[in-house]
Design a protein around this motif. Structure first.
Motif, short mmCIF file in Angstrom:
data_model
loop_
_atom_site.label_atom_id
_atom_site.label_comp_id
_atom_site.label_asym_id
_atom_site.label_seq_id
_atom_site.Cartn_x
_atom_site.Cartn_y
_atom_site.Cartn_z
N CYS A 1 0.82 -1.21 0.00
CA CYS A 1 0.00 0.00 0.00
C CYS A 1 0.86 1.26 0.00
N GLU B 1 -5.69 0.93 4.32
CA GLU B 1 -6.26 1.47 3.08
C GLU B 1 -6.37 0.40 2.01
N CYS B 2 -5.48 -0.58 2.04
CA CYS B 2 -5.45 -1.62 1.02
C CYS B 2 -5.91 -2.97 1.55
N GLU C 1 -12.09 -0.87 4.91
CA GLU C 1 -12.38 0.38 4.21
C GLU C 1 -13.16 1.36 5.08
N TRP D 1 -11.03 2.76 7.96
CA TRP D 1 -10.00 3.63 7.40
C TRP D 1 -10.58 4.98 6.98
N ASN D 2 -11.75 4.96 6.36
CA ASN D 2 -12.39 6.21 5.97
C ASN D 2 -12.75 7.06 7.18
N PRO E 1 -15.28 6.44 -2.34
CA PRO E 1 -14.13 6.22 -1.43
C PRO E 1 -13.17 7.42 -1.44
N ILE F 1 -9.57 6.39 -0.08
CA ILE F 1 -8.91 5.20 -0.62
C ILE F 1 -8.47 5.53 -2.03
#
Length: 305
Positions: A40, A103-104, A109, A112-113, A174, A177
């Motif tokens: 990532c 993130e990866c 997801e 992370w957001n 996203p 991301i």
């Protein structure tokens, strides 16, 4: 999975999904460390973010006792709050930098957001509050006069959070991301508008510094250098967002570079520009108070004899 059939016997030979990896043993710890450091965005990206954010938090911790003492003596509740927010945002930024692998990672997801939303919003609050303070110019009573900038910053950042939350959870875009393989036009349009607004504001302040309205701004070289740096950074980010929105690989690389610079160096820049001056002024103020007290006590009467 490769199967070898011989006389009714099936022999299964596992094939590594990443034969070039140096961690082919498949251990959980080794795989996690490898993903954390190398996957990532790559090692250099992650290392710069982690080292820079960790170094700044350690610096704040090293200065904490002295800073708390000066803030307590100054009795400025606004500056205490600003310093506390800086601590909170620095810790969030450290967590954001250390958890880049999320993130990866499939299934991460959402978290992370959310982490990215709070981290970037905290940094934006500090940025907007300093801009609001600068635009008050010489009509403020001192660095501690941040009441109105705090209120204005909270309103602007609150609206910004609502807009980004709408993009994230309403439209399913996203925002945090990033990928060079998928170009979300609505996402990059939002980032381009966001950077355009900031670039225009910093450009306006730079124009004021070189116009007849210069005297309305605080006469501090550190503030001018801060404005120049932030204008260049936001202009580059605006250019990169526009290029990335059209699917340009160089734009994605440039945008990633500006993000690294912002998260790695913005908080130290803010501290050097604003809080370091405040703490230095406290030192000068205390020296002036001590000198006045000693003069009133007659310690310097012999100098006139």
């Amino acid at each position: 999975m490769t199967n070898l059939h011989r006389k009714g016997l099936v022999l299964e030979i596992p094939v590594s999904q990443n034969p070039n990896s140096t961690l082919n043993e498949g251990t959980f710890i080794g795989s996690s460390v490898y993903n954390w450091l190398f996957e990532c965005h790559g090692f250099l990206h992650n290392a710069i973010l982690i080292v820079a954010s960790l170094a700044f938090v350690l610096y704040l911790a090293f200065k904490a006792k002295k800073s708390f003492g000066k803030l307590s003596n100054g009795r400025s509740s606004i500056m205490i709050a600003y310093y506390g927010i800086l601590w909170l945002v620095s810790l969030l930024n450290l967590a954001w930098s250390c958890l880049q692998a999320w993130e990866c990672t499939p299934g991460k997801e959402l978290v992370w957001n959310i982490l990215s939303l709070f981290t970037t919003s905290g940094m934006l609050f500090l940025e907007v509050s300093l801009i609001a303070f600068l635009l008050q110019g010489n009509y403020v009573g001192g660095l501690e006069d941040l009441t109105r900038p705090f209120g204005l910053s909270a309103l602007i950042v609150g609206l910004d959070i609502l807009l980004k939350a709408l993009y994230l959870f309403g439209f399913g875009i996203p925002l945090f991301i990033d990928s060079s393989e998928h170009s979300h036009h609505m996402k990059w349009s939002l980032w381009a508008i966001h950077r355009l607004v900031l670039t225009a504001i910093y450009g306006l302040i730079l124009f004021m510094y070189h116009s007849k309205w210069r005297e309305r701004l605080p006469a501090r070289p550190a503030f001018y250098k801060y404005i120049v740096i932030m204008f260049i950074l936001n202009a580059l980010s605006l250019f990169a967002s526009a290029l990335t929105g059209h699917g340009t690989g160089f734009g994605y690389w440039l945008y990633s570079t500006t993000i690294v610079c912002y998260h790695a160096f913005y908080l130290p820049l803010l501290y050097v520009t604003f809080l370091a001056d405040f703490f230095q002024e406290e030192d000068l103020h205390l020296e002036s108070v001590y000198y006045s007290e000693m003069k009133d006590a007659g310690f310097f009467d012999d100098d006139w004899d």
